[in-house]
Design an enzyme around this catalytic site. Sequence first.
Site, mmCIF file in Angstrom:
data_model
loop_
_atom_site.group_PDB
_atom_site.id
_atom_site.type_symbol
_atom_site.label_atom_id
_atom_site.label_comp_id
_atom_site.label_asym_id
_atom_site.label_seq_id
_atom_site.Cartn_x
_atom_site.Cartn_y
_atom_site.Cartn_z
ATOM 1 N N TYR A 109 -33.372 -36.261 -3.449
ATOM 2 C CA TYR A 109 -32.995 -34.958 -4.009
ATOM 3 C C TYR A 109 -33.960 -34.522 -5.113
ATOM 4 O O TYR A 109 -34.102 -33.340 -5.381
ATOM 5 C CB TYR A 109 -31.578 -35.011 -4.588
ATOM 6 C CG TYR A 109 -30.482 -34.727 -3.583
ATOM 7 C CD1 TYR A 109 -30.332 -35.509 -2.456
ATOM 8 C CD2 TYR A 109 -29.601 -33.666 -3.782
ATOM 9 C CE1 TYR A 109 -29.324 -35.247 -1.539
ATOM 10 C CE2 TYR A 109 -28.590 -33.405 -2.875
ATOM 11 C CZ TYR A 109 -28.450 -34.187 -1.757
ATOM 12 O OH TYR A 109 -27.452 -33.927 -0.860
ATOM 13 N N ASP A 155 -18.952 -36.797 3.161
ATOM 14 C CA ASP A 155 -18.402 -35.762 4.055
ATOM 15 C C ASP A 155 -17.644 -36.424 5.202
ATOM 16 O O ASP A 155 -16.578 -35.969 5.620
ATOM 17 C CB ASP A 155 -19.519 -34.884 4.648
ATOM 18 C CG ASP A 155 -19.733 -33.600 3.857
ATOM 19 O OD1 ASP A 155 -19.519 -33.617 2.624
ATOM 20 O OD2 ASP A 155 -20.109 -32.577 4.467
HETATM 21 C C1 IPM Z 1 -22.346 -32.053 -2.329
HETATM 22 C C2 IPM Z 1 -23.071 -30.862 -1.795
HETATM 23 C C3 IPM Z 1 -24.355 -30.655 -2.601
HETATM 24 C C4 IPM Z 1 -25.241 -31.868 -2.355
HETATM 25 C C5 IPM Z 1 -25.120 -29.347 -2.319
HETATM 26 C C6 IPM Z 1 -24.245 -28.133 -2.500
HETATM 27 C C7 IPM Z 1 -26.353 -29.243 -3.167
HETATM 28 O O1 IPM Z 1 -23.306 -31.029 -0.429
HETATM 29 O O2 IPM Z 1 -22.030 -32.071 -3.528
HETATM 30 O O3 IPM Z 1 -22.038 -32.970 -1.557
HETATM 31 O O4 IPM Z 1 -25.981 -31.931 -1.373
HETATM 32 O O5 IPM Z 1 -25.180 -32.777 -3.190
HETATM 33 MG MG MG Z 2 -22.355 -32.717 0.425
#
Ligand code: IPM
Ligand code: MG
Length: 369
Positions: free
Chosen positions: A142, A254
């Site tokens: 990231y 997720d």
């Molecule tokens: C999360 C989201 C974020 C991420 C996005 C919105 C930048 O998917 O918090 O899981 O990728 O971290």
């Molecule tokens: Mg996410």
Amino acid sequence: MAAYSLLMLPGDGIGPEVMRQVRRVIDWMGRRRDLEFTVSEGLVGGCAIDAYGVPLSDETMAQALAADAVLLGAVGGPKWDGVSFDKRPEAGLLRLRKEMELFANLRPAVVFDALVDASTLKPEVVRGLDIMIVRELTGGVYFGEPRGIEDLGNGIRRGVNTQVYTTPEIQRVARVAFELARKRGNKVCSCEKRNVMESGLLWNQDVTALHAAEYKDVELSHMLADAAAMQLVRNPKQFDVIVTDNLFGDILSDEAAMLTGSIGMLPSASLGAADASGRRKALYEPVHGSAPDIAGRDIANPIASLLSFGMALRYSFDRGEEADLLDRAVQNVLKGGMRTADIMSPGMARCSTSVMGDSILRELDKLVG
Ligand code: IPM
Ligand code: MG
């Protein structure tokens, strides 16, 4: 008692409507539990781009750094797609995480009994599930450099991101996972891709070394991140605490969210290091996104945001009793059959965002008598 300061950043899409329900619960805590908050609001994400031209203004950043806790809704939407990464709504959230140094992201996936049938998985696979994903949040791909899209000429371009971790970054997040495990099922599973990535090999070695030096009482296992994704749907109850990097944690959380029936159920806490007085910078947000397709229709599930405020009560304000109250209110309302669209199942009562909020507040009143 001095009031705690909360900064609310509702953001985009369904963010404002779910955060409105959180605001009602904050006020309830002031009225009924002698828990005073000074609440201020700010803009983050697309709405900040519209207002200030940037996804997070310096003033809002400074407010976030000064607050006892930040509560965030969601960021992003199709309106702000197609611009460079530093101008996207998501950049506002990433700046908050980075500048507040919120390296440990706690994402609990708990299956409420009443929602066992809302999961797409078989009831026996998810019933009673209670796992905690600890995601590294300020490093990895990231934020790694170099990054970018390069023009090589002749219509050829090259996209680059860098996965990078150092030993202190790995050990501080692993430490959070081990400490949490001691208060739960006493098991940590560390996930990486050491079979193809040097950063994964280092992750594996550093977690192993920390475990041997300080946490031998905790049961540690290692799993390749792809195998962990598979095991999460095959037999999720084998896990207690999972610790993993920023990108794998994004994906695995997720996946874990859907075990609970809906991503609309999953809260999260992002924590920094404790200072001398034991206080940590902290931001609380639902795991779900801004869901632009259903925004403004009063049908989103506010529970993930409400439970995120519950995590704030627990981790920032040491008010476990109030956090338990909120958890119990949510469980009872679900037991009573109220369902927002995302967790609707046959025979249940479908309700709006605000009616879910009403019901939880009424339940809170009932619980304290
Ligand atoms: C999360 C989201 C974020 C991420 C996005 C919105 C930048 O998917 O918090 O899981 O990728 O971290
Ligand atoms: Mg996410």
